[in-house]
Motif scaffolding. Structure first.
Motif, PDB file in Angstrom:
ATOM      1  N   THR A 165      39.864  35.854 -45.359  1.00  0.00           N
ATOM      2  CA  THR A 165      40.323  35.266 -45.753  1.00  0.00           C
ATOM      3  C   THR A 165      39.245  33.683 -45.056  1.00  0.00           C
ATOM      4  OG1 THR A 165      39.939  36.000 -42.805  1.00  0.00           O
ATOM      5  CG2 THR A 165      42.590  35.392 -43.879  1.00  0.00           C
ATOM      6  N   LEU A 166      38.047  34.302 -44.415  1.00  0.00           N
ATOM      7  CA  LEU A 166      36.384  33.464 -45.008  1.00  0.00           C
ATOM      8  C   LEU A 166      36.239  33.694 -45.935  1.00  0.00           C
ATOM      9  CD1 LEU A 166      36.753  32.639 -41.092  1.00  0.00           C
ATOM     10  CD2 LEU A 166      38.289  31.785 -42.655  1.00  0.00           C
ATOM     11  N   PRO A 171      30.943  32.315 -42.490  1.00  0.00           N
ATOM     12  CA  PRO A 171      29.794  31.261 -40.954  1.00  0.00           C
ATOM     13  C   PRO A 171      28.933  32.641 -41.130  1.00  0.00           C
ATOM     14  CG  PRO A 171      32.115  31.168 -40.741  1.00  0.00           C
ATOM     15  CD  PRO A 171      32.466  31.514 -42.118  1.00  0.00           C
ATOM     16  N   MET A 172      27.625  31.734 -40.598  1.00  0.00           N
ATOM     17  CA  MET A 172      26.918  32.815 -39.376  1.00  0.00           C
ATOM     18  C   MET A 172      26.314  32.563 -37.956  1.00  0.00           C
ATOM     19  SD  MET A 172      26.616  35.615 -41.482  1.00  0.00           S
ATOM     20  CE  MET A 172      27.007  36.226 -42.681  1.00  0.00           C
ATOM     21  N   PHE A 177      31.147  29.316 -36.445  1.00  0.00           N
ATOM     22  CA  PHE A 177      32.454  30.697 -37.102  1.00  0.00           C
ATOM     23  C   PHE A 177      33.603  30.674 -36.320  1.00  0.00           C
ATOM     24  CE2 PHE A 177      34.886  34.241 -35.130  1.00  0.00           C
ATOM     25  CZ  PHE A 177      34.981  34.841 -36.584  1.00  0.00           C
ATOM     26  N   TYR A 178      33.448  29.070 -35.045  1.00  0.00           N
ATOM     27  CA  TYR A 178      34.591  28.833 -33.747  1.00  0.00           C
ATOM     28  C   TYR A 178      35.391  28.066 -35.150  1.00  0.00           C
ATOM     29  CZ  TYR A 178      36.949  26.773 -30.339  1.00  0.00           C
ATOM     30  OH  TYR A 178      37.451  25.818 -29.140  1.00  0.00           O
ATOM     31  N   GLU A 186      42.446  29.071 -43.113  1.00  0.00           N
ATOM     32  CA  GLU A 186      42.661  30.526 -43.074  1.00  0.00           C
ATOM     33  C   GLU A 186      41.823  31.041 -42.150  1.00  0.00           C
ATOM     34  OE1 GLU A 186      41.640  27.703 -47.263  1.00  0.00           O
ATOM     35  OE2 GLU A 186      41.046  27.586 -45.495  1.00  0.00           O
ATOM     36  N   GLY A 187      41.426  30.296 -40.703  1.00  0.00           N
ATOM     37  CA  GLY A 187      41.206  30.794 -40.079  1.00  0.00           C
ATOM     38  C   GLY A 187      42.431  30.964 -39.073  1.00  0.00           C
ATOM     39  N   TRP A 188      43.568  30.735 -39.212  1.00  0.00           N
ATOM     40  CA  TRP A 188      43.994  31.094 -38.475  1.00  0.00           C
ATOM     41  C   TRP A 188      45.605  31.930 -39.053  1.00  0.00           C
ATOM     42  CZ3 TRP A 188      45.496  29.729 -33.809  1.00  0.00           C
ATOM     43  CH2 TRP A 188      45.223  28.423 -33.133  1.00  0.00           C
TER      44      TRP A 188
END
Length: 290
Positions: A165-166, A171-172, A177-178, A186-188
Motif C-alpha cells: 500500500t505505502l 514514511p519513517m 506515517f500518521y 493507500e493508507g486507508w
C-alpha cells in the motif's frame, strides 16, 4: 547415610541414563494422550460463569499476579524502542495486536494457579513455574511453537500489506506515517486490509487455542489432540466461541486504555476465566468413570 560421588565413570553413566530416561518421558508425553475427550455444549451463561470464576480466582490470588506490573511496562518499553529507534513505526500496531495472539501462551501460569485452587492444592508464585513440570513442558513447548509461528506469519503479512500500500520506502517518522495513513487512499487501504487479515488470524488462534493450552496444563495430551479438541469446541459451539472472542477483544481494548495499565487486571482475569471455560467445555472420559 552420607552420599559420595563415587567412581566418575559410573556417576557419568548414571547421569546419562537419567537424562535419557527424562528425554524418553518427554517424547512419550509428546506422542501420548491421544484419547479424545468429550466436548460439551456451552452457552452465554457458561461464558458469564467463567468470567465470574476468573474474577474470583483473581481476587483470591491477587498477590500472585503482581508480577504482571513488571511484565507489561517492559512490553510497552519494547514497543516504544521498536517504534522510535528501529524505523518500524508501521509495525507497532501489528506488534500490539499480535501480542493478543500470544495471550493463550502467556496465560500458562494462570491456568496452573486456577487448576491448583480448584484442586485445593497450595498456590503461590512458584505455581507459575510449576505449570511446566515434566511431561507437560514438552507438549506445551510444541504448542507454543505453533502459536509463535502464527504470530510471525501475522507480522510478515502486516509488513507485506504495508509495502503493497505505502511502498517499501514509506514514511519513517511517526507524524509522517500518521499523515500517510489517515490522509491517503493507500493508507486507508492498508487499514482495511490489515483489519481484515488481523481478524482472520485472530479467528484462527481462537479456534485452535481456546482450550488447548489449559487442556495441556490439566492432562498429558499430545499437541494434535489438544488442537483437535479446540477445533471441536469451536465447531460445536461456534456462536459461543465467537461471543467469547468479542468479549476478549472488548476487555483487551478497555484494558489497554490508558497505556496498557488496565491489562494488569484484565489479563489475569481472562487467563483464569479461560481455565474455567475449558472445564465447562471439555469432559475427560477418566473423570466420568471415577
Amino acid at each position: 547415610m552420607a552420599q559420595t560421588i563415587g567412581n566418575p565413570l559410573s556417576w557419568g553413566a548414571r547421569a546419562v541414563q537419567k537424562a535419557g530416561h527424562e528425554v524418553g518421558e518427554a517424547v512419550n508425553a509428546m506422542r501420548g494422550g491421544r484419547t479424545r475427550p468429550r466436548v460439551q455444549r456451552i452457552t452465554a451463561a457458561d461464558l458469564r460463569a467463567a468470567l465470574r470464576d476468573g474474577a474470583d480466582d483473581f481476587k483470591a490470588m491477587r498477590s500472585d499476579v503482581i508480577t504482571l506490573v513488571v511484565v507489561y511496562p517492559a512490553i510497552g518499553a519494547l514497543l516504544a524502542i521498536l517504534a522510535f529507534s528501529a524505523d518500524v513505526v508501521h509495525l507497532v500496531f501489528p506488534l500490539a495486536a499480535g501480542f493478543v495472539l500470544l495471550g493463550p501462551l502467556a496465560g500458562i501460569g494462570l491456568y496452573e494457579m486456577s487448576r491448583r485452587r480448584e484442586a485445593d492444592e497450595p498456590v503461590g508464585i512458584s505455581s507459575i513455574f510449576a505449570a511446566l513440570r515434566p511431561g507437560v513442558i514438552g507438549p506445551v513447548a510444541g504448542l507454543g511453537i505453533v502459536l509463535v509461528a502464527i504470530f510471525i506469519a501475522w507480522l510478515l503479512v502486516a509488513q507485506t500489506i504495508y509495502v503493497w500500500t505505502l511502498g517499501p520506502a514509506g514514511p519513517m517518522g511517526l507524524g509522517e506515517f500518521y499523515r500517510a495513513v489517515i490522509g491517503t487512499s493507500e493508507g486507508w487501504t492498508m487499514i482495511v486490509a490489515g483489519l481484515g487479515f488481523g481478524f482472520l488470524f485472530a479467528a484462527a488462534v481462537l479456534a485452535l487455542f481456546i482450550v488447548s493450552f489449559p487442556m495441556m496444563i490439566d492432562r498429558q495430551v499430545s499437541v494434535a489432540v489438544a488442537l483437535a479438541t479446540s477445533l471441536e469446541v469451536t465447531r460445536k459451539n461456534t456462536g459461543a466461541v465467537a461471543l467469547w472472542g468479542v468479549i476478549v477483544a472488548a476487555l483487551m481494548v478497555a484494558g489497554s486504555i490508558p497505556f496498557l495499565i488496565g491489562l494488569v487486571v484484565v489479563l489475569p482475569i481472562l487467563g483464569h476465566a479461560s481455565w474455567h471455560l475449558y472445564r465447562r467445555a471439555v469432559v475427560h472420559v477418566e473423570d466420568t468413570e471415577r
